[in-house]
Design an enzyme around this catalytic site. Structure first.
Site, PDB file in Angstrom:
ATOM      1  CB  ILE A 181     -29.243  -9.998  61.090  1.00  0.00           C
ATOM      2  CG1 ILE A 181     -29.332 -10.893  62.179  1.00  0.00           C
ATOM      3  CG2 ILE A 181     -28.919  -8.541  61.336  1.00  0.00           C
ATOM      4  CD1 ILE A 181     -28.300 -10.742  63.188  1.00  0.00           C
ATOM      5  CB  ALA A 206     -32.966  -5.633  52.136  1.00  0.00           C
ATOM      6  CB  ALA A 248     -22.588  -6.156  60.069  1.00  0.00           C
ATOM      7  CD  GLU A 306     -41.176  -3.963  14.770  1.00  0.00           C
ATOM      8  OE1 GLU A 306     -41.063  -4.328  13.514  1.00  0.00           O
ATOM      9  OE2 GLU A 306     -39.698  -3.643  14.989  1.00  0.00           O
ATOM     10  CB  ALA A 337     -38.601   1.209  10.042  1.00  0.00           C
ATOM     11  CD  GLU A 361     -34.143   1.793  13.408  1.00  0.00           C
ATOM     12  OE1 GLU A 361     -34.316   0.438  13.586  1.00  0.00           O
ATOM     13  OE2 GLU A 361     -35.021   2.100  12.669  1.00  0.00           O
TER      14      GLU A 361
END
Length: 1405
Positions: free
Chosen positions: A316, A320, A409, A868, A1147, A1333
């Site tokens: 049942i 899902a 349920a 990369e 970089a 970065e």
């Protein structure tokens, strides 16, 4: 095989196999659809609507979010539910209206939600954006376009973004908040301005004035309390305050972005209508499928019971959410599935006064949340406690999309040991109604429903139909629910609990129910502890004894071994006690035994009011400093990302969105299941027998054995296909090629591989012990290190550890290879940061010259370094298959496959020794940096080099010796990740700053100020001179002033003196990140510019667009140089047949390199066009100039090139050239709040100042700063990769691996840039700086702020003046709790390994 003949007992129900529903307003009737697929499969494959993305296949990232609109007959209203289409079955939309991102707007006519996210810079890579748009769309539809800020925040709790740092998305959504840019006044927003030149909350504007989106309490109070002078914000747009401090009425039809772009007003009247036919549509029972799988969809309870009677093995399905994960991750095969969410009888609810709440088993969790919320507000608080407990757990139960589909349920029957809801139902003594044809209706109490791991008393034919939850009694009963996870929102529990006590009028405990999850194989009631408590009298003189006795009982009942499955044994034991301690204080408070705590020992206190407090969590606000004195005609403006409108509307095309080619196949890898082994045999024959399988490729299909060896560096070689041996779990042995993905996945599991297992090394410590190192070990050395240590007044040693980090780009690795009929040519579409290396290795794997391979990259759905090098492997093995079978081959990794195979950030163990003179000035640094490279070097050479080059951060060491040592282990090769070793090296630097300051008894900032580098005087350990480019001290002054740092410290001191368990911490961290590739030859770029007759310009350059805004910046540079509007410049893609021999986009140098190449090309064109400008005048259009030049036979195409000058560092050279062209620097201040009783924490505030030079696009740079910071915060706090002892990565999806979510960002987030600098020394494109970065390391400020908070706790609890040495990043909730130093953990919580039980369940590599 499934019998397709319907069971005779069901024949009278008139089952049909036709599904009728609407998609974006258009009716669809589908007969007998493929039963294997999900709703997402249908949307993308059948409908061709590729705006909805597949990000994880487990409902954890939200990229697949769509809206399902349904008619609620009982309420007479339309419900708009955001759901995860990657797990919801197609049958779920039968009789409903499915709305995808394409259905609500287009790039030419976007929906207001789409437009605002785009114009507020809320989309970078764009892969997550359609899902975020649809979550916001559902909220707008359900609230009439006027949500509160709290509703906005919770609507996004099921969506993840890895790029933006979330703040611009929230700011865009806030513009809908009840007519007020600062949010609804009922959310307690204020109109606090942030001063000239800054806009708060990313800025909203009315006309030219920027409106503040403040924090704190509303200046005029809530209009609901008659406090707002101008009436309700809902009716007239509440009073907000401009940046100038003036109250101003906000006209929702005249809203603007921070830089003055007008926003489309929202009107519910213009929305997509709900199909009228669906209001009258009668649902019929469904039965469809094939011999492998069938679906039932009953519409009455009787039909469901009869189906279950006829097919007791059937599964049942409600939401899902669990079943689909089992199918995807565990290859579960549920041949007969029954969708039960369209049975109205199972979705009812009714409150029975004096008794309790009864609700249908398949009511959605969102609806149950709504019902409980109503009861909590309407009933006596004593009576509604159990509903409050349910509500508390549902608030943090998964994400909104899951709660919209999942059912009680399903949650109960799944019997998960870490269920959030089940402990509440057990403690509440809830009763399940179970029905079956055999036994009719029967009741089962939740108190003894669970009997084992994933086992219950539910009969094989039985169906849970109703749940009854009794209300609590009006007097002397207390119920509380608790949950602790790694991340507050949308995370599975580590420990969850619902604790309940009832007392008689003499305060004698008459009943106790203590239900825990996460401490055993199923939800468990502590019966022994309950027996101990029952009958105990609660008085001041007995309270302590009762508390101690109960905790002792709990420890005995939940005696977790050191190696307990799931790990974290001591933390889980401590949480058991912490939850009870919190609960006990709540009980004492409610029955009136409240008294002041006597001291700081947990077990000495009978009543501890501070145990009831939780960390502060507010809706995010903040500011961006929008001043930009260097703005030019185009460059310097904050234009939105050029693809933003395409991304928010789902029109942007990624690899898997390319329509299938004729004859296209899908490839799935056959992967090693052993970490280190010899391959004895491989037998693909069972897989080749599966219908739809085209074939199998492996090492034998390459041109030669030599062609099997590839690698991004000379020391980073590895095979495409395993050849005789395997070296990690997930290594590619071969590839199954089939006509579709599901067939290929099924067949790949059938390939038989026999192994002979060999010895493995997983961790750095194991590698050190086994001396398992790679030969390349770079060393930077300067001065006389040994002599300096000998003369040092102080010497300190320590070890710093930092774990790995998963890239979690929302788009997984993907490639589509299309073979051409002639000369071995191929087109390779790849999600790659590195098209040239993709081209090179595909050519190698197929045995042709590179000139016959064209690698093409339109855009990436995120990269962060993870694409990369690792992308090259996937394209190459796909190309081998495409060549062999002469058919296009698509390979898109699942999230699980991607995380298993693509590598992560390198974990490091760093051993350091630091010398200081008597004035606390550094004299010497010696360090050894051990990195877990994985099984091959890949890009580890560059990573460990940069770690060595950043081991001093921004501090001056006249003498230094730093060595990097890469460890060879049996895990996937770790690879490039934003920062590329720099954050790890700088983390070590800040660790020794804090630890040495602790030992010396001084403030870390004092030690920093003494030791900052000095321009013109200092040099780095790699002998690069420090120039005027060094700006850290100036930014420190600026940020301390901007953040009122000294006042914040006073606030922290005062707060901590008054709070026992909740502690605040404050930290400041600087960063100095070198900009250039470590390999000198990579510091080059090319560009190609074409001018066409009509004056339009086609620009191509060597960089790839992955969300960082590179294409937008390059187009801006081109438009500025050629003196044309930005709209005239077009970038289609990056491809190796237009700009050859490119470097990877990495970089943080792509703007510098490609920008200069673009400028070089434009300079050539400008030189050629100069005579025509002179002749036609400065106002001549490009169309006029191009025409005139063309007729004079002037070349209107130019190739630009650039190479970075003045660099060329060589390891071992005694007088090296500079390693970096310049440094991007910054600093951050972070203030956090930590609950030392549980480990929970929040980021209260972060201020950042970055030296970004003269930005090409300030808004894009700020997006990079915010996004990098949040990613860095994740690295240093919640993101933890874990391996099983068999070498398999455990954290292989969003369910197990947590990145920061919307509510994890700073609650006040202020970002600015270094002011009052001309930047004349910069030789970069328009004197800008690389920014991708450098800000990431600033996320460590949160780590050190948590450390600061814990230092207050330990000082209070243990009297310790210093923190323990060698703290480990990430600072997870577990580590926080274990470091608090309180007596609960120190005396009761510790679990030591025993003989034969000395290994933890998980391994940190």
């Amino acid at each position: 095989m499934v019998d397709l003949q319907l069971h005779q007992s069901l024949g009278h129900h008139n089952f049909t196999n036709k599904l009728t529903f609407y998609v974006n307003g258009v009716k669809r009737t589908i007969s007998n659809p493929d039963p294997r697929g999900t709703l997402l499969d249908f949307i993308r494959t059948h409908e061709g609507l590729t705006g909805t993305k597949l990000g994880c296949s487990e409902g954890g990232c939200g990229a697949c979010t769509v809206v399902v609109a349904s008619w609620d007959r009982e309420q007479g209203e339309i419900i708009y539910s955001a759901v995860n289409s990657c797990i919801v079955p197609l049958v779920a939309v039968e009789g409903k209206h499915l709305i995808t991102v394409e259905g609500i707007g287009s790039s030419n006519n976007p929906h207001p939600a789409q437009e605002r996210i785009a114009l507020f810079h809320g989309s970078q890579c764009g892969f997550c954006t359609p899902g975020i748009v649809m979550s916001l769309y559902a909220l707008l539809r359900n609230t009439g376009g006027q949500p509160s800020k709290e509703q906005i925040a919770e609507s996004f709790d099921g969506n993840l973004c890895r790029c933006t740092g979330y703040k611009p998305i929230i700011d865009a959504a806030n513009t809908f908040s009840c007519g007020r840019p600062g949010g609804c006044c009922r959310d307690n927003a204020s109109g606090k301005a942030n001063g000239a030149g800054a806009t708060v909350g990313n800025g909203m504007a009315n006309g030219a004035a920027a409106v503040a989106n403040g924090n704190g309490a509303a200046a005029n109070g809530c209009c609901k309390g008659n406090g707002a002078a101008n009436g309700c914000c809902k009716s007239n747009g509440s009073a907000a305050t401009t940046a100038n401090g003036d109250d101003k009425e906000v006209d929702m039809n005249k809203l603007f972005t921070p830089n003055g772009l007008p926003l489309k007003p929202y009107s519910a009247k213009t929305e997509l209508i709900f199909p009228p036919a669906l209001k009258k549509y009668e649902l019929n029972p469904l039965f469809f499928g094939n011999e492998q799988k069938v679906w039932f969809r009953p519409v009455t309870k009787l039909q469901l019971l009869q189906i279950k009677h006829a097919y007791p093995e059937s599964k049942i399905v409600g939401g899902a959410s669990e079943i689909q994960i089992e199918i995807k991750m565990k290859a579960a095969n549920y041949n007969i599935s029954v969708y039960a969410n369209d049975i109205e009888e199972l979705k009812t609810h009714k409150y029975i006064p004096g008794k309790g709440l009864e609700f249908g088993a398949n009511i959605s969790l969102s609806k149950l949340e709504e019902v409980c919320d109503k009861l909590v507000h309407e009933l006596d608080p004593n009576v509604s406690q159990i509903y409050g407990a349910i509500l508390e757990q549902l608030k943090y139960f998964a994400g909104r999309q899951i709660r919209n589909a999942a059912t009680p349920a399903g949650n109960i029957a799944t019997a998960s040991p870490i269920s959030d809801l089940n402990p509440v139902l057990v403690a509440a003594e809830a009763v399940l109604t179970v029905e079956s044809i055999e036994n009719g209706e029967e009741q089962i109490s939740m108190t003894d429903f669970f009997v084992g791991y994933r086992k219950t008393k539910l009969p094989a034919h039985g169906v849970i139909t109703k749940i009854f939850v009794p209300e609590t009694v009006p007097r002397n009963e207390v119920v509380m629910a608790y949950k602790q996870a790694k991340r507050k929102d949308d995370d599975i529990a580590i420990v969850t609990a619902c604790l309940r006590l009832a007392l008689d009028d003499d305060f004698r405990i008459s009943k106790a129910r203590l239900a825990y999850g996460g401490v055993g194989p199923f939800t468990t009631a502590a019966k022994g502890t309950a027996e101990f408590l029952t009958g105990k009298l609660l008085r001041r003189e007995t309270a302590k004894e009762v508390l101690e006795g109960a905790i002792d009982c709990l420890i005995k009942e939940f005696d977790l071994p050191y190696s307990v499955p799931g790990g974290m044994a001591a933390y889980r034991r401590t949480l058991i006690m912490s939850f009870f301690y919190k609960f006990y204080s709540t009980v004492l408070e409610k029955i009136g035994l409240a008294g002041e705590a006597q001291d700081n020992s947990a077990l000495e206190n009978t009543y501890d009011p501070q145990a009831l407090l939780e960390v502060t969590r507010k809706h995010p606000v903040g500011s961006r400093d929008l001043t930009n004195p260097y703005e030019q005609r185009i460059v310097g403006k904050s234009d939105p990302h050029l693809s933003a409108l395409k991304q928010v509307t789902g029109e942007a095309v990624y690899i898997d969105d390319i329509p299938p080619y004729h004859g296209e196949c899908f490839g799935v890898q056959v992967m090693s299941t052993k970490p280190r082994a010899r391959i004895l045999s491989v037998d693909p024959s069972p897989a080749l027998e599966v219908e739809g399988v085209v074939g199998y490729v492996d090492v034998n299909d390459l041109p030669s054995r030599e062609a099997n060896i590839w690698g991004p560096t000379p020391v980073g070689k590895e095979p495409f296909f395993a050849d005789g041996e395997v070296y990690y779990v997930g290594q590619c042995i071969g590839v199954i090629i089939a006509t579709d993905r599901m067939i290929a996945e099924e067949a790949a599991r059938l390939v038989k591989v026999e192994y002979e297992e060999l010895e493995t090394v997983i961790t750095i410590e194991e590698a050190i012990e086994a001396q398992s190192f790679f030969d390349y070990q770079p060393k930077a050395e300067k001065g006389d290190v040994d002599g300096a240590f000998a003369e040092s007044a102080y010497t300190f040693e320590g070890t710093s550890r930092i774990g790995s980090q998963e890239h979690f780009y929302l788009e997984t690795q993907g490639s589509l290879v299309v073979p051409e009929p002639e000369d071995g040519e191929m087109k390779v579409y790849s999600s790659s940061q590195n098209p040239t290396e993709t081209q090179v290795f595909v050519a190698q794997a197929t045995g042709v010259p590179s000139s016959r391979i064209v690698a093409r990259v339109k855009r990436l759905g995120g990269g962060f370094g993870g694409k990369e090098s690792r992308c090259c492997h996937l394209s190459s093995i796909a190309a081998v298959a495409a060549k062999k079978y002469k058919r296009p081959v698509r390979m898109i990794l699942s999230r699980s496959e991607d995380m298993l195979t693509a590598g992560q950030r390198h974990p490091f163990v760093m051993k350091w020794k630091v010398g200081l003179d008597k004035n606390y000035k550094f004299t010497a640094l010696e360090a050894k940096l051990y990195a877990n490279a994985g099984w091959s070097m890949d890009l580890t050479k560059g990573v460990i080099e940069r770690a060595v080059l950043h081991a001093e951060n921004c501090y001056d060491f006249p003498n230094a010796r730093i060595q990097g040592i890469p460890c060879r282990t049996s895990v996937a090769s770790n690879t490039a990740f934003r920062g590329f070793g720099g954050p790890q090296g700088m983390f070590m630097a800040e660790c020794y700053i804090y630890e040495i300051a602790d030992q010396l008894g001084i403030e870390p900032d004092t030690l920093r100020e003494i030791n900052y580098l000095v321009p013109g005087v200092s040099s780095t350990p790699f002998k690069q001179a420090i120039t005027e480019d060094f700006t850290v001290p100036d930014m420190v002054k600026q940020i301390k002033k901007q953040s009122n740092y000294d006042d914040l410290r006073r606030q922290v001191e005062e707060f901590n003196s008054k709070h026992k368990w909740i502690k605040r911490g404050l930290a400041h961290v600087p960063t100095m990140f070198g900009i250039s590739f470590g390999a000198t030859f990579l510091n080059q770029a090319g560009a190609l510019v074409h001018i066409y007759h009509d004056g339009s310009i086609l620009l191509t350059h060597g960089g790839t667009e992955m969300g960082q805004g590179l294409h937008t910046k390059m187009a801006m540079v081109c438009a500025e140089e050629l003196k044309v509007p930005l709209s005239q410049v077009f970038i289609s893609e990056t491809s190796t047949n237009t700009v050859p021999n490119t470097s990877a986009s990495a970089a943080s140098a792509s703007s510098d390199l490609n920008g200069m190449a673009v400028k070089h090309a434009c300079d050539q064109l400008n030189e050629r066009l100069a005579p025509y400008r002179e002749r036609l005048g400065e106002n001549a259009t490009m169309e006029q100039l191009a025409h005139a030049a063309y007729f004079d036979r002037v070349n209107l195409s130019a190739n630009g090139f650039y190479k970075t000058p003045d660099i060329g560092f060589v390891w071992g050279d005694p007088n090296p050239k500079p390693a970096f062209f310049y440094f991007t620097q910054g600093c951050a201040v972070a203030m956090v709040e930590v609950n030392t009783l549980t480990g929970d924490w929040s980021n209260l505030r972060t201020d950042i100042v970055m030296d970004i030079g003269r930005p090409i696009n300030q808004a894009i740079d700020y997006g990079q700063i915010e996004g990098a910071f949040v990613q860095g915060q994740g690295l240093f706090t919640i993101e933890e990769s874990l391996w099983l002892r068999n070498g398999a990565l455990f954290t292989r999806g969003p369910g197990a691996y947590k990145i920061p979510g919307f509510r994890d960002i700073p609650q006040e987030f202020n970002v600015g840039h270094l002011r009052d600098r001309p930047f004349k020394h910069l030789k970069t494109i328009h004197r800008s700086k690389g920014i991708g970065e450098p800000p990431l390391f600033l996320g460590s400020s949160v780590f050190f702020a948590i450390r600061d908070a814990l230092s207050y706790a330990r000082r209070q609890n243990l009297g310790e003046a210093t923190m323990p040495a060698g703290l480990v990043a990430p600072m997870t909730t577990e580590r926080i709790r274990m470091l608090a130093g309180d007596s609960l953990y120190e005396h009761k919580g510790k679990i030591e390994p025993t003989e034969g039980d000395d290994k933890p369940f998980f391994v940190n590599a």
